[in-house]
Design a protein around this motif. Structure first.
Motif, short mmCIF file in Angstrom:
data_model
loop_
_atom_site.label_atom_id
_atom_site.label_comp_id
_atom_site.label_asym_id
_atom_site.label_seq_id
_atom_site.Cartn_x
_atom_site.Cartn_y
_atom_site.Cartn_z
N HIS A 265 83.91 31.00 -42.68
CA HIS A 265 84.05 31.66 -41.48
C HIS A 265 82.80 32.35 -40.99
CE1 HIS A 265 86.48 34.01 -38.52
NE2 HIS A 265 85.53 34.86 -38.71
N HIS A 269 79.91 31.82 -37.89
CA HIS A 269 78.96 32.54 -36.78
C HIS A 269 77.51 32.27 -36.83
CE1 HIS A 269 82.46 34.99 -35.37
NE2 HIS A 269 82.81 35.18 -36.64
N GLU A 295 83.83 33.25 -32.04
CA GLU A 295 85.04 33.15 -32.86
C GLU A 295 85.34 31.70 -32.88
OE1 GLU A 295 85.55 35.57 -34.80
OE2 GLU A 295 87.66 35.02 -36.02
N SER A 298 83.51 30.17 -35.80
CA SER A 298 83.77 30.52 -37.26
C SER A 298 85.25 29.89 -37.40
CB SER A 298 83.76 32.01 -37.27
OG SER A 298 84.85 32.52 -36.34
ZN ZN Z 1 84.92 36.12 -37.05
#
Ligand code: ZN
Length: 511
Positions: A265, A269, A295, A298
């Motif tokens: 995740h 980013h 987001e 990610s």
């Molecule tokens: Zn995040």
């Protein structure tokens, strides 16, 4: 006149330096700072942030902006100058609309509220937190009035994280999402015994887990010459510039997927932050287009790629190499199903990719109701539990596992939650487009070849930083805007197969 633009650039470069220095202090606070360092760190951060704010709202900055805007009018909407000036103007006008005493009062209320929230969560007693939340809601209403974005109070707060997005758009996207998600969750609940993740539970050495995380993010393309990975209580990504983007992870000794998927995740980013055009360093363009777009990156790597059958086929041999005793007998299909176990749970950050969005929906509805005066703070716990029962069919046994679980409201972060789900929706829209554009994408992923996807994201999203608004970026890439249907179709197709239900009975057909 070009000299005036250069002077403006220099001013914003100084602001960026002050913000980068703050970021280093914040990263240190979450990773290596001893507990005793908190008070003096807060002072240092406040000084740096005040200095950055003063430069941003100064009359000289306004004058330079006015002059540069006149000069840049014929540079074209796609130029560096046009993007720079739009981002700089937006930052300045938001900062100027907020009275200094309100900003200070909010910061102070949040720091007191955070302490109260920790205590309230430990004791699972909402009444300890309620007066602080009430104060924060009042201050945020004042902030929203001062910013005066859109037609509704919540619009101003949402706009901070998701520029140009309006509450009514979120409501409409989330309404169709809820209509699609609730039937899928019902199907999954009625077949809970079909999928188990027991094979993933059990001790895995922490050092080996950390090494595996580093190996995986390196393969995905995270550049360790321009970053490093550390441990922290909550995983996060902190860029200082495009050439120094830090990530962290957290390790659960008995559940390897926690550190692994948190790493993937944060790597998503970080690839965004490392991929921004280097020319944007020390400029207001060196950031993501919005939190929702960030987001989406990610979530794309964590779920759409990271929990796909082809990725699992690549990942399992790495696991078996690091933990031969634990995983040597594990089959590919069993592993794929285990990492995709879904079902209602109490805690948002531990939720699967289906139910996660219902957690977010609930928070968005409650915070918008509180800000816009439809819900009193004292009635919020009851409303929370009613929505948990309605959307997920479960009731928290106590407030610690209910309304007190998240830090956001105590920190004054209202308008932030919806960006998590906007990211999920966008992750599938972007991935579907990439799949159409890249022949053999998934065959490559199964072999560990992530460069085609990473390069596609870099070219279409990452390199632009904040040059385009989220809407402009979506229009450029997708030829349209936010659409929750591809995300719902993705979930229906994936989970009807895993849990063995007919995707046609799982909700409204959307295609
Ligand atoms: Zn995040």
């Amino acid at each position: 006149m070009k000299a005036r633009f250069e002077a403006l650039k220099e001013r914003f470069a100084e602001i960026a330096d002050l913000q980068a220095a703050s970021a280093v202090l914040q990263w240190d606070q979450e990773t290596y700072m001893p507990p005793g360092g908190g008070a003096s760190r807060a002072d240092a951060l406040a000084t740096l942030q005040k200095a950055a704010h003063e430069r941003l709202v100064a009359d000289e900055t306004s004058r330079l902006l006015d002059e540069a805007e006149t000069w840049a009018r014929d540079r074209g909407p796609d130029s560096f100058e046009a993007g720079f000036l739009r981002a700089a103007r937006r930052d300045q006008s938001r900062a100027k609309k907020l009275p200094g005493e309100l900003v200070a009062e909010l910061a102070k209320a949040a720091s007191v509220a955070l302490e109260a929230w920790r205590e309230a969560r430990t004791r699972s007693d909402f009444s300890l937190f309620a007066p602080h939340l009430d104060k924060i809601v009042g201050l945020l209403r004042r902030k929203a009035e001062a910013l005066a974005v859109g037609e509704r109070l919540y619009d101003s707060l949402l706009d901070e994280y998701e520029p140009d997005m309006r509450t009514s758009q979120v409501e409409s996207a989330f309404r169709s999402l809820r209509e699609g998600l609730v039937p899928i969750v019902k199907q999954i609940v009625s077949r809970q015994d079909r999928v188990s993740n027991a094979v993933l539970c059990g001790a895995c050495g922490e050092k080996s887990q950390f090494k595996l995380c580093q190996e995986v993010v390196r393969c995905l393309g995270y550049d360790f010459d321009r970053g490093r990975q550390d441990l922290s209580a909550h995983a996060f990504t902190q860029p200082f510039s495009t050439d120094d983007v830090r990530i962290t992870t957290r390790i659960k000794k008995d559940f390897l997927p926690a550190s692994l998927y948190a790493s993937i995740h944060e790597c998503g980013h970080a690839l965004y932050a490392q991929g921004i055009d280097k020319a944007f360093n020390r400029a207001p363009l060196n950031d993501g287009a919005s939190l929702g777009v960030h987001e989406s990156q990610s979530r794309l790597w964590e779920n759409v790629v990271g929990r796909s059958r082809v990725f699992c086929a690549w990942l399992l041999p790495l696991l078996q190499k690091r933990f031969p005793k634990r995983f040597s007998g594990l089959g590919g299909e069993e592993f794929y199903r285990a990492v995709n176990k879904a079902g209602p749970s109490l805690i948002r950050v531990e939720a699967d990719e289906v139910t996660y969005n219902l957690h977010v929906l609930l928070r968005f509805e409650l915070e918008a109701d509180m800000i816009e005066g439809r819900l009193k703070v004292c009635d919020a716990p009851q409303a929370w539990n009613a929505k948990m029962a309605d959307y997920l069919g479960i009731t928290p046994p106590d407030h610690a596992q209910g309304i007190l679980q998240d830090i956001h409201w105590a920190a004054g972060l209202v308008g932030y939650f919806p960006t998590y789900t906007l990211g999920n929706i966008l992750s599938v829209q972007f991935y579907e487009k990439a799949r159409r554009d890249i022949p053999g994408l998934e065959g490559g992923i199964a072999q560990g070849d992530f460069a085609p996807l990473r390069n596609w994201l870099g070219k279409n999203i990452h390199r632009h930083g904040r040059k385009y608004t989220p809407n402009e970026l979506l229009e450029r890439i997708l030829g349209g805007g936010l659409d929750s249907r591809p995300f719902l179709d993705y979930l229906r197709a994936k989970y009807s197969e895993i849990y063995g239900f007919n995707r046609r009975v799982s909700g409204i057909l959307t295609s």
